[in-house]
Design an enzyme around this catalytic site. Sequence first.
Site, short mmCIF file in Angstrom:
data_model
loop_
_atom_site.label_atom_id
_atom_site.label_comp_id
_atom_site.label_asym_id
_atom_site.label_seq_id
_atom_site.Cartn_x
_atom_site.Cartn_y
_atom_site.Cartn_z
N HIS A 223 42.30 45.43 33.63
CA HIS A 223 42.18 44.24 34.32
C HIS A 223 41.13 43.85 35.18
O HIS A 223 42.13 42.78 35.23
CB HIS A 223 43.59 44.78 35.28
CG HIS A 223 44.79 45.53 34.83
ND1 HIS A 223 45.43 44.48 35.12
CD2 HIS A 223 45.25 46.30 34.61
CE1 HIS A 223 46.98 45.23 34.60
NE2 HIS A 223 46.67 46.26 33.95
N ASP B 288 36.69 38.01 39.11
CA ASP B 288 37.92 38.59 39.28
C ASP B 288 38.68 38.77 37.82
O ASP B 288 37.95 37.70 36.67
CB ASP B 288 39.09 37.23 39.85
CG ASP B 288 40.00 38.03 40.96
OD1 ASP B 288 39.96 39.07 40.19
OD2 ASP B 288 40.36 37.49 41.81
P1 ADQ Z 1 44.18 41.75 42.14
O1 ADQ Z 1 42.86 42.15 43.00
O2 ADQ Z 1 44.63 42.66 43.53
O3 ADQ Z 1 45.01 42.49 41.07
P2 ADQ Z 1 45.62 39.61 42.26
O4 ADQ Z 1 45.47 39.22 40.64
O5 ADQ Z 1 45.38 38.12 43.05
O6 ADQ Z 1 44.59 40.44 41.97
O7 ADQ Z 1 46.43 40.00 42.83
C1 ADQ Z 1 47.07 39.80 43.95
C2 ADQ Z 1 48.75 40.12 43.67
O8 ADQ Z 1 49.06 40.52 45.07
C3 ADQ Z 1 49.02 39.04 44.20
O9 ADQ Z 1 50.50 39.13 43.26
C4 ADQ Z 1 49.51 38.68 45.36
O10 ADQ Z 1 50.94 37.44 45.68
C5 ADQ Z 1 49.42 40.25 46.12
N1 ADQ Z 1 49.54 40.02 47.45
C6 ADQ Z 1 48.17 39.02 47.82
N2 ADQ Z 1 48.04 39.44 49.36
C7 ADQ Z 1 49.38 39.12 49.86
C8 ADQ Z 1 50.10 39.11 51.25
N3 ADQ Z 1 49.60 39.33 51.98
N4 ADQ Z 1 51.28 40.20 50.88
C9 ADQ Z 1 51.98 40.13 49.79
N5 ADQ Z 1 51.85 40.52 48.05
C10 ADQ Z 1 50.12 39.86 48.60
C11 ADQ Z 1 43.86 42.96 39.98
C12 ADQ Z 1 42.68 42.57 39.37
C13 ADQ Z 1 43.58 40.80 38.97
C14 ADQ Z 1 44.64 40.68 37.79
C15 ADQ Z 1 45.99 41.31 38.73
C16 ADQ Z 1 46.35 41.12 37.39
O11 ADQ Z 1 41.79 42.18 40.15
O12 ADQ Z 1 41.85 40.04 38.17
O13 ADQ Z 1 44.65 39.19 37.71
O14 ADQ Z 1 44.95 42.34 38.56
O15 ADQ Z 1 46.23 42.21 36.29
#
Ligand code: ADQ
Length: 483
Positions: free
Chosen positions: A160, A369
């Site tokens: 991921h 990312d």
């Molecule tokens: P993450 O590094 O966690 O994921 P991201 O893809 O942005 O990063 O996902 C974060 C998730 O957490 C989103 O669904 C977002 O809505 C949720 N989130 C963030 N802040 C929040 C809050 N305050 N309250 C509730 N929800 C919140 C890892 C990788 C990424 C990749 C994903 C999926 O680092 O690059 O996109 O996996 O493969």
Amino acid sequence: MAGNNHRLVVVSNRVGPLSDEGRAGGLAVGLADALRRRGGLWFGWSGSISDEGTGSEIRTEEHGSTALKTIDMSESEIEGFYFGFANRSLWPLLHYRLDIAAFDRKSAQVYRAVNRRFAERLMPLLEADDLVWVHDYHFFYLGSELRREGYDGRLGFFLHIPFCPPDMMAALPTSHDLVRAMLDYDVVGFQTENDRRNFVDFCVQELDAHDIDGDRVRTADGRIVRASAFPIGIDAEGFAEFALSDEAKEHEAMVREISRGRQQIVGVDRMDYSKGIVERFRGFEQLLEDYPDLRGQTQFLQVAPVSRGEVEAYADLRVELEGLAGNINGRFATLDWNPIQIMVNGFTRRALAGIYRAAQICMVTPLRDGMNLVAKEFVAAQDPDDPGVLILSRFAGARAELNEALIVNPYSPDDLSRALHRAASMPLEERRERHAAMRAKVFANTAHNWCETFLAVLDAPAERDLQPRSWWSRLRFGTASMW
Ligand code: ADQ
């Protein structure tokens, strides 16, 4: 689809949820959906720490044809495996942060031992024609440990997070072992073409493998491994519906009330140094410096729930961010205007959808990312008739698809300031056009399609299946020295 009758076995550090759609992110929704349709098993860590650790009893939660099965970890397993090797070594390294990656033999050993323990505990639960799909940087060795246990079925792996360039990867003392272990999967998936290329280059330069046709690698011992990009998506329709829910509307109204007609900028990230929040704050400060007219006219809400607080780099980040926000507010605030607000609590997905919808601008500016789902969620939550503007880092995997966003270099405060200014004054027609193009892609490449595309490849007969089985088995399990 052919092979839909194969049972799916998903392995990831954290499992579920299978229901409660209000809590689940895109990934969980997509996987739960695939598990429901095929029937299957989701295996991982229970989230609990106990003295028995990975030797603990397996907990089972049944949901129709699907079961969640989890085991505990002990204090020392969590420390070496999760906080140690996974989050102090691999996470920074794979996000190109060699400067803060720490390598120590002890945690590398615990990581490997935990991977072996998970494989040993999973092995008796597997059936011969299962499709086993392992997720992320916690379990690079799990596939090779299952092979060592004698599992001969289809094994897939999806990373991921990014895969760093080969020269950087080579700094990891166990990089050869780790990447060789990846080559024990039948299919290895990445978020972007760039990550896939870095992986294949490492295999070619360091492990004497051959790049066959851009999608396959021939290992030094002649096996064929599929390596492809499978960009992850979100449950776009579900998320767009969340944005119209009562809970979303309440949050949208609250944000609009606080912004009182000013341009609202939002950032939503786990509090992680890879997300570029410090650099984003500096870009916002630069905007207020460069464009005095925007002072009092725009404000910034950063939602950043604390994660991995036990790792020093994360605790330091919180202090730095709060200090920086304080400085910016101290420098520019007036009696009736606070330029920047930072919130460290989590929101439900519906509430989050409402916050996105209330924003005129969303800054998704990670330094690196894998994909970044926030960018896609923001697009899905917008009102197509009056959409907000997405500012997106050129170093987010999402950039490969969402190139109608305003693309920025997150390291440059000037670039961020210019993009913010442009977003703040973008005409409605241009906003609509950019949003419509991105929305079409977010709705086309969903979490569901991502799952199905990966599983179709994992399910397809591969070269190794066309080779006489006895030859394959002899090669793989014949002599201990080959391992
Ligand atoms: P993450 O590094 O966690 O994921 P991201 O893809 O942005 O990063 O996902 C974060 C998730 O957490 C989103 O669904 C977002 O809505 C949720 N989130 C963030 N802040 C929040 C809050 N305050 N309250 C509730 N929800 C919140 C890892 C990788 C990424 C990749 C994903 C999926 O680092 O690059 O996109 O996996 O493969």
